[in-house]
Design an enzyme around this catalytic site. Structure first.
Site, short mmCIF file in Angstrom:
data_model
loop_
_atom_site.label_atom_id
_atom_site.label_comp_id
_atom_site.label_asym_id
_atom_site.label_seq_id
_atom_site.Cartn_x
_atom_site.Cartn_y
_atom_site.Cartn_z
N HIS A 50 0.84 -1.22 0.00
CA HIS A 50 0.00 0.00 0.00
C HIS A 50 0.87 1.27 0.00
CE1 HIS A 50 -3.34 -2.70 1.31
NE2 HIS A 50 -2.36 -3.25 2.03
N LYS A 61 15.53 22.23 -11.11
CA LYS A 61 14.90 20.94 -11.41
C LYS A 61 15.81 19.96 -12.14
CE LYS A 61 11.15 19.76 -11.06
NZ LYS A 61 9.78 20.07 -11.45
N SER A 79 14.27 21.82 -16.33
CA SER A 79 13.07 22.60 -16.56
C SER A 79 13.46 23.92 -17.23
CB SER A 79 12.40 22.89 -15.21
OG SER A 79 11.61 24.05 -15.28
N GLU A 138 9.40 8.42 -16.86
CA GLU A 138 8.04 8.94 -17.10
C GLU A 138 7.57 8.60 -18.50
OE1 GLU A 138 7.25 13.04 -15.01
OE2 GLU A 138 9.35 12.95 -15.58
#
Ligand code: ARG
Length: 461
Positions: free
Chosen positions: A157, A284, A278, A291
């Site tokens: 979980h 970043k 970024s 992804e």
């Protein structure tokens, strides 16, 4: 516009847009090598069987080799008017060798021709997928060996469950990719039969030798039923299923890489050459690669669903709907191969933040099960032990302490069976190494897994 080879009964030329709509050459040209290989085998077989003369076969084979050469040199003119790769190759062949080129299609149809091309294509690409999977597996096994003592929290979980070895976690993915490899092997066993010679759907009136063409093209043998031979695309669906499952595994792994590289979690650090920045936020460093793999998984599922949907209502035998098999198949092959190709070195290079993993493993009362097992060994029924430890954990949370920070006196408030030796059981290392059951997370058990993985690699190199 060229005269179509099938235009004998037609009184009107094909409408310009119909021609474009109907054509597959701009994507099925990818099959050229297999198409020509299949045609060469077919031509040789025809002459061996006395269906065409040996000199004719020789001319056809030489012509086909020239077509192949032209395509590979980029000199071939792919023309929408030729509809598909099969007709384009045949037309060019006839330009080169003259009317004898027209004998190649004796006792053959584009229906068995395209079926054999796609099967050869899948057999070929399946080998590439297997090689990429083996490379990824090698990376995982090496990393598992090199990090054998590293402890991390294991989750259920997405909440801390029990401490595990990072190597055990990696070897879980080894199991998944091993099965992906096996799935590809399995589907190859079924795909490896040759539909050539099925004709349009009913077989042929000529005394062909289907065993010869099947064997020459590297198949186990000919397919058994001509109708099925030209109707079946389950081998495409099986490939897309295996590709989808493999992408699902890559996607889950990617999701964890994204999570683990979050600065607050910080279990791993991807190297800069596998990340991007970024355009506005200078600080970043984004995990775009995992992804993208997670995102591309959707595309491959899309290909699978496309194919299942195309096939679900088709009457036997060939229908033009089946021409729609190629783009999803090609896209899935490209996506899977690219994902495997980029994923393996990303994992190989990533840094493992050993201290951070251990520190997190020590939080979240991850050894609570070990305390319960300790009580069980003192004769307390597991359910009761579970309850006692639950109370102990609640107390520790209230007092802002870890389990092993509690004194024996404090623990004895919950069970008098808890004694000084309890600390030998509730540390991270004790917890991990006591899970020595077959397939468990102890270092010994993980090394057994590594040994089996190595022999899997040896068997499949
Ligand atoms: N381009 C077709 C395909 O990809 C080849 C087979 C065409 N056969 C036919 N009878 N129209 O499926």
């Amino acid at each position: 516009m060229s005269e179509k080879p099938w235009a004998g009964r037609f009184n009107l030329p094909t409408d310009k847009f119909v021609e474009e709509f109907n054509a597959s050459i701009y994507f099925d040209k990818r099959l050229y090598k297999f198409d020509i290989k299949g045609s060469i085998a077919h031509a040789v077989m025809l002459s061996r069987q006395g269906i065409i003369a040996e000199s004719e076969a020789r001319a056809i084979v030489a012509g086909l080799e020239q077509v192949l050469d032209e395509i590979e040199k980029g000199e071939f003119n792919f023309d929408i008017g030729d509809e598909d790769i099969h007709m384009a190759v045949e037309k060019r062949l006839t330009e080169i060798v003259g009317p004898v080129g027209g004998k190649l299609h004796t006792s053959r149809s584009r229906n068995d021709q395209v079926a054999v091309d796609v099967r050869m294509y899948i057999m070929y690409e399946a080998e590439t997928v297997k090689a990429y999977l083996i490379n990824l597996i090698r990376v995982l096994v090496d990393k598992a060996i090199n990090h054998i003592g590293v402890v991390m929290p294991g989750f259920t979980h997405l909440q801390t469950g029990q401490p595990i070895l990072f190597s055990h976690y990696l070897m879980a993915y080894f199991q998944m990719f091993k099965r992906d490899f096996q799935r590809i092997n399995d589907l190859m066993i079924r795909a490896n039969y040759c539909p050539l010679g099925a004709g349009a759907l009913a077989g042929t009136t000529f005394p062909i030798d289907r065993n010869y063409t099947a064997n020459t093209l590297g198949f186990y043998g000919p397919t058994e039923n001509s109708i099925d031979s030209v109707s079946d695309r389950d081998f495409v669906i099986e490939f897309l299923s295996a590709a989808s499952i493999c992408m699902m595994h890559l996607s889950r792994f990617s999701e964890e890489i994204i999570l683990f590289s979050n600065p607050d979690v910080n279990f791993i650090t991807l190297t800069d050459d596998y990340c991007t920045g970024s355009s506005i936020m200078p600080q970043k460093k984004n995990p775009d690669i995992p992804e993208l793999i997670r995102g591309k998984t959707g595309r491959v599922y899309g290909s699978l669903v496309t194919m299942l949907t195309i096939m679900k209502g088709l009457p036997l035998a060939y229908n033009k709907d089946m021409q729609e098999d190629k783009e999803p198949l090609f896209d899935a092959v490209d996506t899977l191969l690219a994902s495997l190709k980029v994923f393996a070195p990303m994992i190989e290079k990533m840094n493992v933040n050993v201290d951070k993993m251990r520190q997190s493993a020590g939080k979240g009362y991850s050894t609570a099960t070990d305390l319960a097992d300790y009580l069980v060994r003192k004769g307390i029924p597991f359910r009761e032990a579970h309850h006692i430890v639950g109370k102990t954990v609640a107390y520790a949370i209230d007092n802002n302490k870890n389990l092993e920070d509690l004194s024996v006196n404090e623990m004895q408030m919950f069970s008098k069976f808890i004694e000084n030796d309890v600390y030998n059981y509730i540390t991270l290392d004790a917890s991990v190494n006591s899970r020595n059951s077959y397939g468990g997370t102890s270092a010994e058990s993980v090394m057994t897994q590594v040994k089996l993985a190595k022999s899997f690699l040896d068997d499949n190199l």
